[in-house]
Enzyme design. Structure first.
Site, mmCIF file in Angstrom:
data_model
loop_
_atom_site.group_PDB
_atom_site.id
_atom_site.type_symbol
_atom_site.label_atom_id
_atom_site.label_comp_id
_atom_site.label_asym_id
_atom_site.label_seq_id
_atom_site.Cartn_x
_atom_site.Cartn_y
_atom_site.Cartn_z
ATOM 1 N N ARG A 87 24.307 -25.370 -11.094
ATOM 2 C CA ARG A 87 25.389 -24.623 -11.730
ATOM 3 C C ARG A 87 26.681 -25.432 -11.768
ATOM 4 O O ARG A 87 27.683 -24.948 -12.284
ATOM 5 C CB ARG A 87 25.616 -23.369 -10.914
ATOM 6 C CG ARG A 87 25.831 -22.100 -11.708
ATOM 7 C CD ARG A 87 25.643 -20.994 -10.739
ATOM 8 N NE ARG A 87 25.991 -19.706 -11.129
ATOM 9 C CZ ARG A 87 25.140 -18.665 -11.046
ATOM 10 N NH1 ARG A 87 23.895 -18.841 -10.690
ATOM 11 N NH2 ARG A 87 25.557 -17.469 -11.329
ATOM 12 N N ARG A 159 24.574 -4.147 -9.164
ATOM 13 C CA ARG A 159 25.085 -5.248 -8.338
ATOM 14 C C ARG A 159 26.594 -5.132 -8.225
ATOM 15 O O ARG A 159 27.273 -4.913 -9.239
ATOM 16 C CB ARG A 159 24.718 -6.597 -8.983
ATOM 17 C CG ARG A 159 23.348 -7.088 -8.579
ATOM 18 C CD ARG A 159 22.913 -8.307 -9.344
ATOM 19 N NE ARG A 159 23.888 -9.401 -9.391
ATOM 20 C CZ ARG A 159 23.615 -10.589 -9.913
ATOM 21 N NH1 ARG A 159 22.423 -10.838 -10.407
ATOM 22 N NH2 ARG A 159 24.523 -11.532 -9.935
ATOM 23 N N ARG A 170 33.304 -14.287 -13.272
ATOM 24 C CA ARG A 170 32.047 -15.043 -13.301
ATOM 25 C C ARG A 170 31.873 -15.766 -14.639
ATOM 26 O O ARG A 170 31.376 -16.892 -14.679
ATOM 27 C CB ARG A 170 30.863 -14.098 -13.048
ATOM 28 C CG ARG A 170 30.824 -13.611 -11.605
ATOM 29 C CD ARG A 170 29.896 -12.440 -11.435
ATOM 30 N NE ARG A 170 28.506 -12.793 -11.664
ATOM 31 C CZ ARG A 170 27.571 -11.916 -12.011
ATOM 32 N NH1 ARG A 170 27.866 -10.660 -12.182
ATOM 33 N NH2 ARG A 170 26.338 -12.321 -12.166
HETATM 34 P P1 AMP Z 1 23.339 -14.960 -9.928
HETATM 35 O O1 AMP Z 1 22.377 -14.028 -9.264
HETATM 36 O O2 AMP Z 1 22.688 -16.197 -10.461
HETATM 37 O O3 AMP Z 1 24.190 -14.259 -10.966
HETATM 38 O O4 AMP Z 1 24.326 -15.478 -8.779
HETATM 39 C C1 AMP Z 1 25.137 -14.563 -8.041
HETATM 40 C C2 AMP Z 1 26.223 -15.327 -7.303
HETATM 41 O O5 AMP Z 1 25.635 -16.200 -6.322
HETATM 42 C C3 AMP Z 1 27.114 -16.252 -8.151
HETATM 43 O O6 AMP Z 1 28.178 -15.556 -8.786
HETATM 44 C C4 AMP Z 1 27.604 -17.256 -7.093
HETATM 45 O O7 AMP Z 1 28.624 -16.708 -6.281
HETATM 46 C C5 AMP Z 1 26.366 -17.424 -6.217
HETATM 47 N N1 AMP Z 1 25.502 -18.532 -6.717
HETATM 48 C C6 AMP Z 1 24.245 -18.413 -7.241
HETATM 49 N N2 AMP Z 1 23.769 -19.620 -7.589
HETATM 50 C C7 AMP Z 1 24.721 -20.527 -7.284
HETATM 51 C C8 AMP Z 1 24.835 -21.928 -7.444
HETATM 52 N N3 AMP Z 1 23.845 -22.669 -7.965
HETATM 53 N N4 AMP Z 1 25.978 -22.524 -7.023
HETATM 54 C C9 AMP Z 1 26.979 -21.816 -6.469
HETATM 55 N N5 AMP Z 1 26.953 -20.478 -6.325
HETATM 56 C C10 AMP Z 1 25.826 -19.827 -6.713
#
Ligand code: AMP
Ligand code: ADP
Length: 226
Positions: A87, A159, A170
């Site tokens: 990311r 969520r 985000r």
């Molecule tokens: P997601 O479920 O992919 O929407 O991720 C939820 C949250 O987890 C994100 O908003 C970040 O705070 C954290 N997160 C998930 N993947 C990453 C990543 N590769 N690098 C940094 N933070 C992450």
């Protein structure tokens, strides 16, 4: 096969990764799901990640890279589909180093492109199962019984980071820190852009066309080398 799914939060990465994992016998490695599990278990990593996740910021690269290296090491030989990782440019470069050294490069990066208005609707209508992680949408991908998981009957939840203010943060974080990866993978010649505005079945079909094309190409190269 080793695949990365890129795309804005809410683009449908998790939904498509679950399908691809089933269809191709791959592990689904979602950094967000792993972090949520760590939080639910109250681990040190979960506690460290909490404030970043709740505010819509990214968790630090060193924590995420260590966490995902471990997940990749434990993946089956058939391969995996990465969801939400990498990311940042640092994460992508580190992943590339590790996979190049082990001679197991990423085969394809699928970038799901979705219009902003649709993204907002997908995130505000998302409901998840806190027990098994299944993902639904209140209109687009409804559970059989409203508000309840099809798999285990658990009451679905929203969520906390799908709250409108956190969603805005985000999306800004994604624009700033993740979109440079599109060019990074384009330069490597492994990026496939897919219009993901349509229904989940249509998007699924288009992704499979891309991946099946890669598999056919790979088989004919192997035949020619024999
Ligand atoms: P997601 O479920 O992919 O929407 O991720 C939820 C949250 O987890 C994100 O908003 C970040 O705070 C954290 N997160 C998930 N993947 C990453 C990543 N590769 N690098 C940094 N933070 C992450
Ligand atoms: P991401 O993992 O990229 O954040 P999700 O897979 O969780 O996105 O999808 C976000 C929301 O949109 C979920 O509620 C999901 O059910 C819904 N969704 C996913 N793909 C589609 C699609 N192609 N059409 C309509 N809704 C979708």
């Amino acid at each position: 096969m080793r695949i990365v799914l890129l795309g804005s939060p809410g683009a449908g990465k998790g939904t498509q990764c679950k399908r691809l994992a089933r269809q191709y016998g791959l592990a689904h490695l979602s950094s967000g799901d792993i972090l949520r599990q760590e939080r639910a278990q109250g681990t040190e990593l979960g506690r460290k990640a909490q404030k970043f996740m709740d505010s819509g910021a990214l968790v630090s690269d060193d924590l995420i890279i260590a966490m995902m290296k471990k997940a990749i090491d434990q993946a089956p030989k058939a391969g995996y589909v990465l969801d939400g990782f990498p990311r940042t440019s640092n994460q992508a470069i580190e992943l590339n180093k590790v996979l190049t050294a082990a001679d197991v490069p990423i085969d394809a990066v699928i970038n799901l492109t979705v219009d902003d208005a649709i993204i907002t609707d997908r995130m505000s209508g998302r409901r998840t199962c806190p027990a098994c992680g299944a993902v639904y949408h209140i209109r687009n991908l409804k559970p059989k019984k409203d508000g309840v998981c099809d798999h285990d009957g658990t009451v679905l939840v929203q969520r906390p980071d799908d709250d409108l203010e956190v969603v805005k943060k985000r999306l800004a974080t994604y624009q700033e820190q993740t979109t440079p990866l599109i060019g990074y993978y384009q330069r490597q010649g492994i990026l496939h852009e897919i219009d993901a505005n349509g229904g989940a079945d249509v998007v699924d079909q288009v992704i499979r066309q891309v991946l099946d094309g890669l598999l056919v190409g790979r088989r004919s190269v192997a035949r020619a080398q024999r």
